[in-house]
Design an enzyme around this catalytic site. Structure first.
Site, PDB file in Angstrom:
ATOM      1  N   LYS A 501      34.836  41.053  25.182  1.00  0.00           N
ATOM      2  CA  LYS A 501      34.811  41.275  26.625  1.00  0.00           C
ATOM      3  C   LYS A 501      36.123  40.792  27.237  1.00  0.00           C
ATOM      4  O   LYS A 501      36.909  40.098  26.592  1.00  0.00           O
ATOM      5  CB  LYS A 501      33.630  40.541  27.253  1.00  0.00           C
ATOM      6  CG  LYS A 501      33.661  39.025  27.049  1.00  0.00           C
ATOM      7  CD  LYS A 501      32.462  38.356  27.674  1.00  0.00           C
ATOM      8  CE  LYS A 501      32.513  36.835  27.462  1.00  0.00           C
ATOM      9  NZ  LYS A 501      31.416  36.138  28.150  1.00  0.00           N
ATOM     10  N   ARG A 597      21.273  30.834  34.410  1.00  0.00           N
ATOM     11  CA  ARG A 597      22.046  31.909  35.051  1.00  0.00           C
ATOM     12  C   ARG A 597      21.205  33.189  35.017  1.00  0.00           C
ATOM     13  O   ARG A 597      20.714  33.656  36.038  1.00  0.00           O
ATOM     14  CB  ARG A 597      23.377  32.129  34.337  1.00  0.00           C
ATOM     15  CG  ARG A 597      24.348  30.980  34.423  1.00  0.00           C
ATOM     16  CD  ARG A 597      25.714  31.332  33.863  1.00  0.00           C
ATOM     17  NE  ARG A 597      25.635  31.956  32.548  1.00  0.00           N
ATOM     18  CZ  ARG A 597      26.690  32.247  31.784  1.00  0.00           C
ATOM     19  NH1 ARG A 597      27.907  31.984  32.230  1.00  0.00           N
ATOM     20  NH2 ARG A 597      26.544  32.797  30.586  1.00  0.00           N
ATOM     21  N   TYR A 726      60.370  30.153  47.443  1.00  0.00           N
ATOM     22  CA  TYR A 726      59.597  30.153  48.688  1.00  0.00           C
ATOM     23  C   TYR A 726      59.246  28.736  49.147  1.00  0.00           C
ATOM     24  O   TYR A 726      59.011  27.839  48.342  1.00  0.00           O
ATOM     25  CB  TYR A 726      58.298  30.941  48.501  1.00  0.00           C
ATOM     26  CG  TYR A 726      58.502  32.429  48.421  1.00  0.00           C
ATOM     27  CD1 TYR A 726      59.011  33.150  49.500  1.00  0.00           C
ATOM     28  CD2 TYR A 726      58.176  33.119  47.261  1.00  0.00           C
ATOM     29  CE1 TYR A 726      59.192  34.523  49.423  1.00  0.00           C
ATOM     30  CE2 TYR A 726      58.344  34.503  47.172  1.00  0.00           C
ATOM     31  CZ  TYR A 726      58.864  35.197  48.261  1.00  0.00           C
ATOM     32  OH  TYR A 726      59.039  36.553  48.170  1.00  0.00           O
ATOM     33  N   MET A 776      55.412  35.992  42.799  1.00  0.00           N
ATOM     34  CA  MET A 776      54.587  37.085  42.285  1.00  0.00           C
ATOM     35  C   MET A 776      55.103  37.620  40.954  1.00  0.00           C
ATOM     36  O   MET A 776      54.334  37.857  40.023  1.00  0.00           O
ATOM     37  CB  MET A 776      54.526  38.238  43.297  1.00  0.00           C
ATOM     38  CG  MET A 776      53.678  39.414  42.816  1.00  0.00           C
ATOM     39  SD  MET A 776      53.596  40.782  43.980  1.00  0.00           S
ATOM     40  CE  MET A 776      52.583  40.063  45.263  1.00  0.00           C
TER      41      MET A 776
END
Length: 833
Positions: A501, A597, A726, A776
């Site tokens: 998965k 769950r 940044y 990014m």
């Protein structure tokens, strides 16, 4: 030519039955999945911890194989046309047959051993001596108890030199390999820590490896490896074996304990200039430029240089040959390419044995679409051109090749041998590249297999997708190693379900699933139906469990035969409605024993059993499962045992209601290690396959599967007081710093929490801390302390030297998150021996 009737005498075995029609034995076969030419193949039914070749006799007989060597009784009536020889040990018989074959040849043969560098030295030595010799050598790193006899079997009457490597992991192994190789010459590369656990001491390991050279005429080695030097002088007969040693230590040379003195004159980014002095047969000095700068490559090249000097190759010719040496791509790589194509890149050599291995890798791929082989002239086969290319042509249809692109004068001359295959031929690589049209290749698998002189790396470059320099390298050999680690812990008959998965934990679901299918996993599991559909579209036929099915995906479940995990009455009723209208795949019932769950609680069982009995004609149950909430931590042992006890009560009630047995499974990767008595019928392997041992108890037994690398885009000097990135978070406070910008950011899956010094990458073997925020598409690191770092250098984000567990701990997460976060825009490269 060896006939089947010769085998009882050759192998000291017992003839059980002669084949109805025997062909001369050409191919030794060990794997039922690799049948190429069944008529002339001899199958050895090897038995090991994870396999037993006797299980596959029916499959091989069905495929046309008629000649077998076995070590247990066989029902001969089931194989009326086959021949069988019974031996006490099939591995010993394989080695005995190769030993018998080797005795037919009186040519010089190099045996190569050592802890590191065996394969590189073998490949470089073959390149350097190929102008003078027709060479038979081990394909890839075939240096094991099985690989060595297969390599020696390739010797033919046309070969003038053999080069075979031998690797061992415990005492007693080298003597068997020495009997097979029967070397007349030897190279001992070095002695490191690999496989130390298999020997009583370092000295014992040196002595065991030295057994390979007991009868050689000449041994080459570096006298600076003191234990190798001492062992060679003590263990080898000086009247029989000439020791040719090289050293970088003048006292050893002056004391005549070494024949060659090597002094580094100059070293640059990609070359090393050395002066070589020798006293015998007369004092001489030579200067050579080695096209490498890293220490392992220099040492490997010096071993080869010693051989060339011993053979008295003229100095200018030695330099010309050294100049052509290139780094050896040790593993076959699968790479994404343009127009949704994939390339199997195996461009560093091309002999017949290596071609077979590459074609085997091609045949194992389940990816759909046309299969194209781009092949150069096949070198050093020991066969004439007509016979050679007839053999090559015979291999192609058995490996599913649809199209051949032949490059080189020899293969072009024999193009008629390839019959009606869709073929095109070019005299050289330049002609192919001049005619290259990307639009002619779409959704296909290309095997690129070429001898070094043809420069096929240019062909690979033409095909590869133009992506940024961030690559996730997935080591398929490591994945198989981890798979076998867990298999060894299973009790007989216990099945293995493997989690693929989340894009196989970021590794690439189709590629990983394909490997698991080849290695005979019993089940695969995915999270969502779409993941299962993708695997089916890529040719995966193993049973597939879908852990989170949705009613709107039921049609896909039926169409692609995907088996849903059913965990609630609502989902069960929806599935029953579908099952009453058409035949649906079997289901897996999730039982909640404490995870809280998903799943049916113990109180739900009476109603669940009633429904199962009522709709027995419409529903087939494949298994019942539960999930342990704290299997990886000892503090939750008692809770885990309560869960297992609950599962032990609940699952039999389901079987009683159904009236037939079902598979039962409760253990994940951590559970396999910590609760071996609760394996039931099947276990589920997840993160452990990918190199993370969740309990931490046996991490050293696993190998890391994934390595994330990126490149330095640019380096700038940041003056004191200036900032980078940044929010001006990265600042050079008291002194200037060299800042490298890397081509990876959070869009590639690199977590922003690594920013501002929390994380680091490896550049030229040193850690470089993050500076400023992760952006990014890029991030910045401090390389002030790595002055040699430059634009284009590789930076390791995680892998060897930066393990996932350590990195995850730095930012308070788990290795799963780091693996699964790697974006699909990051190019995957799959590597294997």
């Amino acid at each position: 030519m060896l006939q089947f009737s010769d085998l009882p005498a050759s192998l000291s075995g017992t003839l059980l039955q002669l084949p109805a029609a025997a062909a001369a034995i050409q191919r030794l076969l060990l794997d039922s999945r690799r049948v190429e030419t069944p008529a002339d193949s001899l199958f050895f039914a090897l038995r090991g911890p994870q396999h037993d070749g006797h299980r596959y006799l029916p499959e091989l007989y069905q495929a046309g194989v008629r000649q077998f060597v076995v070590q247990e009784a066989v029902d001969l009536a089931a194989y009326p046309e086959a021949g069988f020889v019974l031996v006490p040990d099939t591995l010993a018989a394989l080695q005995q047959l190769a030993t018998h074959h080797r005795r037919h040849f009186s040519i010089p043969v190099f045996g190569i051993t050592g802890s590191n560098g065996k394969t590189i030295v073998k490949e470089w030595l073959a390149q350097l001596l190929s102008p003078d010799e027709l060479i038979c050598k081990s394909p890839r790193s075939y240096n094991s108890q099985v690989g060595v006899p297969l390599s020696v079997w390739e010797l033919t009457a046309s070969h003038t030199l053999g080069i075979f490597e031998a690797g061992i992991s415990e005492s007693g192994e080298m003597e068997r390999l020495a009997r097979v190789i029967q070397p007349t010459l030897g190279i001992f590369t070095n002695l490191g820590t690999a496989h130390d656990a298999g020997f009583a001491s370092h000295a014992a390991k040196a002595a065991e490896k030295m057994r390979l050279f007991a009868g050689v005429d000449t041994l080459f080695y570096c006298a600076d490896h003191e234990l190798v030097h001492v062992t060679a002088r003590r263990q080898l007969d000086a009247t029989r074996t000439r020791l040719v040693a090289w050293t970088r230590q003048r006292p050893l040379f002056d004391a005549q304990e070494a024949d060659l003195l090597v002094t580094v004159q100059d070293a640059a980014a990609n070359r090393t200039v050395v002066r070589v002095e020798r006293k015998r047969p007369r004092p001489q000095e030579h200067t050579f430029t080695l096209p490498f700068a890293d220490e392992p490559s220099v040492e490997n090249a010096l071993h080869c240089l010693a051989v060339l000097l011993w053979r008295q190759v003229p100095t200018p010719e030695i330099q010309r040959r050294l100049d052509r040496l290139q780094s050896v791509a040790m593993r076959l790589e699968m790479k994404q390419a343009l127009n949704d194509c994939y390339i199997l890149d195996d461009t560093y050599n091309n002999d017949l044995a290596g071609l077979r291995l590459a074609l085997d890798a091609l045949a194992r791929q389940t990816r759909r679409g046309r299969r194209t082989l781009i092949l150069s002239d096949v070198l050093e086969s020991g066969l004439g051109g007509a016979e050679l290319y007839a053999r090559v042509a015979a291999l192609l249809p058995t490996h599913g090749v649809d199209r051949l692109i032949g490059i080189g004068p020899a293969i072009s001359q024999h193009q008629a041998a390839f019959g009606n295959l869709s073929n095109v031929f070019y005299p050289d690589t330049e002609s192919f590249l001049a005619d290259f049209r990307p639009e002619q290749y779409r959704q296909e698998l290309l095997l690129v297999k070429g001898a070094r002189r043809y420069g096929f790396e240019r062909i690979v470059a033409a095909f590869q997708r133009q992506l940024h320099g961030t690559v996730l390298e997935v080591d398929l050999d490591a994945l198989v190693h981890n798979l076998n680690f867990y298999r060894r812990r299973l009790q007989p008959g216990v099945k293995l379900m493997v989690m693929v998965k989340a894009f196989a934990y970021g590794s690439g679901s189709a590629e990983v699933a394909n490997l698991l299918q080849f290695h005979r996993a019993d089940y695969l599991a995915v999270a969502y139906a779409d993941e299962g559909v993708t695997l089916r579209q890529h040719g995966i036929s193993l049973p597939l469990m879908v852990m989170n099915p949705a009613p709107d995906a039921f049609q896909k479940l039926r169409q692609y035969h995907l088996e849903p995990e059913i965990y609630s009455f609502e989902l069960l009723r929806e599935y029953l409605r579908a099952a009453q209208e058409t035949t649906m795949p079997a289901i897996h019932l999730k039982l909640d024993t404490g995870m809280r769950r998903l799943g049916f609680a113990e109180d739900d069982l009476p109603e669940l059993c009633r429904i199962l009995r009522q709709y027995a004609g419409h529903l087939r149950v494949a298994s019942a499962l539960t999930h342990l909430a704290g299997a990886d931590e000892a503090q939750h042992n008692e809770f885990s045992r309560r869960q297992l006890a609950a599962f032990g009560r609940m699952a039999p009630q389901l079987e009683t209601a159904l009236g037939y047995p079902i598979l039962k499974h409760a253990l994940n990767s951590a559970g396999i290690v910590r609760f071996p008595d609760a394996q039931y019928d099947m276990v589920r392997l997840g993160i452990g396959l990918y190199g993370v041992e969740a309990t931490g108890q046996e991490q050293d037994a696993l190998r890391p599967v994934s390595t994330l690398r990126t490149t330095i885009s640019q380096i700038k000097t940041l003056p004191a007081g200036e900032t980078v990135g940044y929010s001006r978070r990265g600042e050079a406070t008291s002194h200037e710093r060299r800042i490298a910008t890397l081509a990876i950011g959070y869009a590639d899956g690199y977590d922003r929490r690594f920013g501002n010094g929390a994380g680091a990458v490896l550049i030229r073997g040193q850690r470089a801390p993050l500076v400023g925020n992760v952006c990014m598409d890029m991030c910045m690191v401090d390389v002030t302390h790595i002055p040699e770092a430059q634009a284009g250098d590789t930076a390791t984000v995680f892998g060897q030297g930066l393990p996932l567990r350590e990195l995850a701990a730095l930012i308070g997460t788990i290795p799963y998150e780091l693996l699964t976060n790697v974006s699909e825009r990051v190019k995957r490269v799959f590597v294997a021996e």
